[in-house]
Scaffold this motif. Sequence first.
Motif, PDB file in Angstrom:
ATOM      1  N   GLU A  10      76.893   6.506  19.957  1.00 61.82           N
ATOM      2  CA  GLU A  10      77.163   6.694  18.534  1.00 61.82           C
ATOM      3  C   GLU A  10      76.419   7.932  18.060  1.00 61.82           C
ATOM      4  N   LEU A  11      77.093   8.775  17.308  1.00 65.20           N
ATOM      5  CA  LEU A  11      76.443   9.897  16.645  1.00 65.20           C
ATOM      6  C   LEU A  11      76.052   9.464  15.236  1.00 65.20           C
ATOM      7  N   VAL A  12      74.842   9.822  14.829  1.00 71.87           N
ATOM      8  CA  VAL A  12      74.357   9.389  13.519  1.00 71.87           C
ATOM      9  C   VAL A  12      73.848  10.596  12.743  1.00 71.87           C
ATOM     10  N   LEU A  13      73.977  10.516  11.418  1.00 70.79           N
ATOM     11  CA  LEU A  13      73.471  11.541  10.510  1.00 70.79           C
ATOM     12  C   LEU A  13      72.030  11.196  10.159  1.00 70.79           C
ATOM     13  N   VAL A  14      71.118  12.151  10.359  1.00 62.07           N
ATOM     14  CA  VAL A  14      69.711  11.905  10.052  1.00 62.07           C
ATOM     15  C   VAL A  14      69.175  13.017   9.146  1.00 62.07           C
ATOM     16  N   VAL A  15      68.223  12.629   8.300  1.00 67.28           N
ATOM     17  CA  VAL A  15      67.578  13.561   7.374  1.00 67.28           C
ATOM     18  C   VAL A  15      66.089  13.245   7.351  1.00 67.28           C
ATOM     19  N   PRO A  16      65.249  14.173   6.865  1.00 67.83           N
ATOM     20  CA  PRO A  16      63.830  13.853   6.683  1.00 67.83           C
ATOM     21  C   PRO A  16      63.658  12.905   5.495  1.00 67.83           C
ATOM     22  N   PRO A  17      62.563  12.164   5.419  1.00 69.51           N
ATOM     23  CA  PRO A  17      62.383  11.164   4.347  1.00 69.51           C
ATOM     24  C   PRO A  17      62.462  11.740   2.940  1.00 69.51           C
ATOM     25  N   GLN A  18      62.116  13.015   2.770  1.00 68.57           N
ATOM     26  CA  GLN A  18      62.124  13.602   1.431  1.00 68.57           C
ATOM     27  C   GLN A  18      63.490  14.151   1.031  1.00 68.57           C
ATOM     28  N   HIS A  19      64.473  14.091   1.886  1.00 63.60           N
ATOM     29  CA  HIS A  19      65.802  14.630   1.575  1.00 63.60           C
ATOM     30  C   HIS A  19      66.503  13.749   0.534  1.00 63.60           C
TER      31      HIS A  19
END
Length: 303
Positions: free
Chosen positions: A170-179
Motif C-alpha cells: 500500500e502506498l500512503v500519504l505522509v506529512v510532518p506533524p506540523q503540516h
Amino acid sequence: MSTWPDVVALELLVAVADHGSLAAGARAVGMAQPNASRSMARLERTLGVTLLHRSTRGSTLTPDGLVVTEWARAVVDAAQRLADGVSLLAHDASRSAPLRVSASQTVAEHLLPRWLADLRREHPESRVQVTVHNSHDVVQDVRAGTANVGFIESPGSPAGLHHAVVARDELVLVVPPQHPWAGRRDPVTTAELATTALVTREEGSGTRTALDLALGRPAMSLLELPSNAAVRVSVQSGAAPAVLSRLAVDEAVAAGTLVKVRTQRHLARELRALWGGPRRTQGLAADLIAVAQRSAPATAAAL
C-alpha cells in the motif's frame, strides 16, 4: 510438411483452446496479440490447415483446429519436460554458483531480508548475491542475465519476462506533524494530490511509477530523491508531503515523526518476481519465489 511446427505457436494454440479466444490465449502465454495473430497465421501456413475462425468478435478454433490442438498438447508437454530437464542439468552443473538477486529498494529494505533468512534455513548451503536498484534497473538486470531473479514494485509486468505476484503493498500519504493536513478529517482528493508539490522518488522507481499512474499524470515534484530513507527524512524536516510504501513509513508513523493522511483513492500495488528462461523456475530462484509468496499474507494483513 517439410518443416517442423513452431513449439511456441503450438503452446499458443493450446492456450487458445484452454482460454476460449486468441486474445485470452495470448495473455496466458505472455504474448502481445499482434504477435499472436502472426504466429497463428505462420502455423496455419506451415500445417496447411485453417486453425482459427476469425471474426469481428474475436478468433476461435475451427473443428480442424480443435483436433490439431489435442495432438499439440503432447508436443507442448514434451517440450516443457525437455526445457525443465535441461534447466535442472544446468542448475546441477552450476549449483556452486550464487543466486543473483536484483531487488527494488522497498523490497530490499523491508521484505527481502526475511525471505533470505527463511531460504537460508531451508538451504543452509545456499549463497546469494543481492543488488539493489529501482524497479526499472531491476528489469534491465534480469533481461541482461546479470540477475537470476528480480523483485519489482512497479505496476504491470515487463514484456518478454515471466512474472509472479509475491506480495501486495500500500502506498500512503505522509506529512510532518506540523503540516495542515496532519489534523485533517476528510481525505485528500486525487485532484489535490495531483496539484500539490511533493517529495518524490526518482523516475524509474516503482513507487514513482505507481504514484504517477494513480494520479493520471506525473506527480509535481518539489524534491526528487533516490531512496525511501531520503524522502522520509525530507518529509520529517518539513519540506513537503510524500507518498511512500507503508512498509517504509510504518515505524516513523508509530513514533509520531510522520502522520499518515487519508486519501480519496486507495493506493495499492502488487510486488512481483521476474525471471527469464523457462516459464517454470528451478532451483534456488524457485525456492526464493515460493518463500516470498508464503510470506505474502503477513505482508498484506495490515492493508
